[in-house]
Write a protein that holds these residues in place. Structure first.
Motif, PDB file in Angstrom:
ATOM      1  N   ARG A  14       0.750  -1.295  -0.114  1.00 54.87           N
ATOM      2  CA  ARG A  14       0.009   0.085  -0.068  1.00 54.87           C
ATOM      3  C   ARG A  14       0.837   1.202  -0.020  1.00 54.87           C
ATOM      4  NH1 ARG A  14      -2.898  -2.987   4.073  1.00 54.87           N
ATOM      5  NH2 ARG A  14      -2.011  -1.665   5.636  1.00 54.87           N
ATOM      6  N   ALA A  15       2.238   1.224  -0.081  1.00 59.46           N
ATOM      7  CA  ALA A  15       3.014   2.096  -0.200  1.00 59.46           C
ATOM      8  C   ALA A  15       2.759   3.179  -1.153  1.00 59.46           C
ATOM      9  CB  ALA A  15       4.534   1.857  -0.162  1.00 59.46           C
ATOM     10  N   PRO A  16       2.629   4.400  -0.809  1.00 56.96           N
ATOM     11  CA  PRO A  16       2.030   5.331  -1.855  1.00 56.96           C
ATOM     12  C   PRO A  16       2.990   5.798  -2.944  1.00 56.96           C
ATOM     13  CG  PRO A  16       2.946   6.632   0.136  1.00 56.96           C
ATOM     14  CD  PRO A  16       2.819   5.305   0.404  1.00 56.96           C
ATOM     15  N   ILE A  26       8.782   6.281  -8.612  1.00 54.87           N
ATOM     16  CA  ILE A  26       8.280   4.733  -8.269  1.00 54.87           C
ATOM     17  C   ILE A  26       9.781   4.469  -7.748  1.00 54.87           C
ATOM     18  CG2 ILE A  26       7.966   2.598  -9.176  1.00 54.87           C
ATOM     19  CD1 ILE A  26       6.132   3.925 -11.284  1.00 54.87           C
ATOM     20  N   GLU A  27       9.393   3.899  -6.330  1.00 53.90           N
ATOM     21  CA  GLU A  27      10.657   3.344  -5.828  1.00 53.90           C
ATOM     22  C   GLU A  27      10.910   1.776  -5.435  1.00 53.90           C
ATOM     23  OE1 GLU A  27      10.243   5.846  -2.232  1.00 53.90           O
ATOM     24  OE2 GLU A  27      11.699   7.310  -3.165  1.00 53.90           O
ATOM     25  N   SER A  28       9.824   1.121  -5.886  1.00 55.70           N
ATOM     26  CA  SER A  28      10.010  -0.335  -5.651  1.00 55.70           C
ATOM     27  C   SER A  28       9.368  -0.934  -6.746  1.00 55.70           C
ATOM     28  CB  SER A  28       9.493  -0.592  -4.306  1.00 55.70           C
ATOM     29  OG  SER A  28       7.860  -0.402  -4.339  1.00 55.70           O
ATOM     30  N   PHE A  29       9.642  -2.407  -7.029  1.00 52.91           N
ATOM     31  CA  PHE A  29       8.753  -3.064  -7.669  1.00 52.91           C
ATOM     32  C   PHE A  29       7.217  -3.203  -7.660  1.00 52.91           C
ATOM     33  CE2 PHE A  29       6.979  -7.197  -9.604  1.00 52.91           C
ATOM     34  CZ  PHE A  29       7.631  -7.066 -10.623  1.00 52.91           C
ATOM     35  N   GLU A  30       6.995  -3.395  -6.484  1.00 50.64           N
ATOM     36  CA  GLU A  30       5.731  -3.449  -6.128  1.00 50.64           C
ATOM     37  C   GLU A  30       4.677  -2.049  -6.538  1.00 50.64           C
ATOM     38  OE1 GLU A  30       8.206  -4.259  -3.847  1.00 50.64           O
ATOM     39  OE2 GLU A  30       7.586  -6.254  -3.626  1.00 50.64           O
ATOM     40  N   GLN A  31       5.478  -0.991  -6.420  1.00 44.25           N
ATOM     41  CA  GLN A  31       4.761   0.442  -6.620  1.00 44.25           C
ATOM     42  C   GLN A  31       4.811   0.413  -8.274  1.00 44.25           C
ATOM     43  OE1 GLN A  31       7.324   3.201  -4.915  1.00 44.25           O
ATOM     44  NE2 GLN A  31       6.263   3.608  -3.264  1.00 44.25           N
ATOM     45  N   ALA A  32       5.893  -0.232  -8.952  1.00 41.17           N
ATOM     46  CA  ALA A  32       5.691  -0.155 -10.485  1.00 41.17           C
ATOM     47  C   ALA A  32       4.927  -1.161 -10.956  1.00 41.17           C
ATOM     48  CB  ALA A  32       7.527  -0.736 -10.912  1.00 41.17           C
ATOM     49  N   TRP A  33       4.839  -2.315 -10.200  1.00 42.83           N
ATOM     50  CA  TRP A  33       3.583  -3.373 -10.513  1.00 42.83           C
ATOM     51  C   TRP A  33       2.290  -2.634 -10.492  1.00 42.83           C
ATOM     52  CZ3 TRP A  33       4.008  -7.912 -13.398  1.00 42.83           C
ATOM     53  CH2 TRP A  33       2.711  -8.744 -13.103  1.00 42.83           C
ATOM     54  N   ARG A  34       1.909  -2.299  -9.239  1.00 45.41           N
ATOM     55  CA  ARG A  34       0.667  -1.514  -9.142  1.00 45.41           C
ATOM     56  C   ARG A  34       0.362  -0.323 -10.372  1.00 45.41           C
ATOM     57  NH1 ARG A  34       1.451   0.838  -4.095  1.00 45.41           N
ATOM     58  NH2 ARG A  34      -0.056   2.079  -4.342  1.00 45.41           N
ATOM     59  N   PHE A  35       1.565   0.476 -10.550  1.00 48.09           N
ATOM     60  CA  PHE A  35       1.156   1.545 -11.620  1.00 48.09           C
ATOM     61  C   PHE A  35       1.061   0.728 -13.024  1.00 48.09           C
ATOM     62  CE2 PHE A  35       3.011   4.757 -14.477  1.00 48.09           C
ATOM     63  CZ  PHE A  35       2.138   5.717 -14.272  1.00 48.09           C
ATOM     64  N   ALA A  36       1.611  -0.201 -13.051  1.00 48.87           N
ATOM     65  CA  ALA A  36       1.473  -0.973 -14.499  1.00 48.87           C
ATOM     66  C   ALA A  36      -0.029  -1.518 -14.559  1.00 48.87           C
ATOM     67  CB  ALA A  36       2.585  -2.081 -14.792  1.00 48.87           C
ATOM     68  N   GLN A  37      -0.372  -2.039 -13.587  1.00 47.84           N
ATOM     69  CA  GLN A  37      -1.802  -2.747 -13.445  1.00 47.84           C
ATOM     70  C   GLN A  37      -2.788  -1.569 -13.711  1.00 47.84           C
ATOM     71  OE1 GLN A  37      -1.495  -4.770  -9.492  1.00 47.84           O
ATOM     72  NE2 GLN A  37      -1.947  -6.559 -10.483  1.00 47.84           N
ATOM     73  N   ILE A  57       6.097  -2.833 -17.136  1.00 51.30           N
ATOM     74  CA  ILE A  57       7.177  -2.625 -16.482  1.00 51.30           C
ATOM     75  C   ILE A  57       8.444  -2.527 -17.397  1.00 51.30           C
ATOM     76  CG2 ILE A  57       8.670  -3.543 -14.740  1.00 51.30           C
ATOM     77  CD1 ILE A  57       6.218  -4.390 -13.234  1.00 51.30           C
ATOM     78  N   MET A  58       8.760  -3.547 -18.290  1.00 48.85           N
ATOM     79  CA  MET A  58       9.813  -3.558 -19.336  1.00 48.85           C
ATOM     80  C   MET A  58       9.867  -2.102 -20.130  1.00 48.85           C
ATOM     81  SD  MET A  58      11.719  -5.815 -18.325  1.00 48.85           S
ATOM     82  CE  MET A  58      12.966  -5.520 -19.526  1.00 48.85           C
ATOM     83  N   LEU A  59       8.526  -1.674 -20.483  1.00 47.34           N
ATOM     84  CA  LEU A  59       8.486  -0.642 -21.339  1.00 47.34           C
ATOM     85  C   LEU A  59       9.076   0.640 -20.347  1.00 47.34           C
ATOM     86  CD1 LEU A  59       7.396   1.029 -23.805  1.00 47.34           C
ATOM     87  CD2 LEU A  59       5.584   1.829 -22.306  1.00 47.34           C
ATOM     88  N   MET A  60       8.611   0.619 -19.080  1.00 48.71           N
ATOM     89  CA  MET A  60       8.961   1.683 -17.921  1.00 48.71           C
ATOM     90  C   MET A  60      10.629   1.934 -18.104  1.00 48.71           C
ATOM     91  SD  MET A  60       6.060   0.950 -15.402  1.00 48.71           S
ATOM     92  CE  MET A  60       6.505   1.772 -13.973  1.00 48.71           C
ATOM     93  N   GLN A  61      11.103   0.399 -17.915  1.00 47.10           N
ATOM     94  CA  GLN A  61      12.638   0.406 -17.717  1.00 47.10           C
ATOM     95  C   GLN A  61      13.148   1.042 -19.090  1.00 47.10           C
ATOM     96  OE1 GLN A  61      14.398  -0.451 -15.223  1.00 47.10           O
ATOM     97  NE2 GLN A  61      16.231  -0.138 -16.302  1.00 47.10           N
TER      98      GLN A  61
END
Length: 132
Positions: A14-16, A26-37, A57-61
């Motif tokens: 739930r980290a903002p 975006i500071e973590s994989f979990e945040q990236a995953w939520r954003f991608a979803q 996520i690969m596009l973001m990278q």
């Protein structure tokens, strides 16, 4: 009753996602995953990404490595057969941005095939500095 490990995991999930100066921070994989979803759920990704958060996520990278904003990557990067590609306008912009075009040269754009058909192709040519 939550253990400290479960509580920590829940807090991480739930980290903002903070707004940064340019785009989201975006500071973590979990945040990236939520954003991608979120992008997938909002149908804001090209069909080539099949609304798959992992591909987003690969596009973001890729955007981070190219130093371009995500919205530019969503519009100008392609994903075909598991490979990313840079579309013509972005390729030209990157060459100009990084001052890689040989001075005195220009971009050449050649079209072939009937417009608005699958046979239509476009070849974009620039001469990079220090390359034949």
């Amino acid at each position: 009753m939550e253990t400290s490990v479960e509580k920590t995991k829940a807090e991480i999930e739930r980290a903002p996602i903070a707004l940064a100066e340019i785009g989201f921070k975006i500071e973590s994989f979990e945040q990236a995953w939520r954003f991608a979803q979120s992008l997938c759920q909002a149908n804001m990704v090209p069909k080539a990404f099949s609304n798959t958060p992992g591909a987003v996520i690969m596009l973001m990278q890729s955007c981070a490595q190219l130093r371009i904003p995500l919205h530019v990557g969503l519009s100008n990067l392609t994903y075909t057969n598991g490979r990313f590609g840079v579309m013509g306008d972005l390729a030209h912009a990157l060459v100009l941005r990084d001052k890689l075009m040989k001075p005195g040269t220009d971009i050449t754009i050649e079209y072939s095939g009937k417009a608005l058909t699958p046979e239509r192709t476009c070849t974009v040519t620039v001469q990079r500095e220090g390359k034949p």
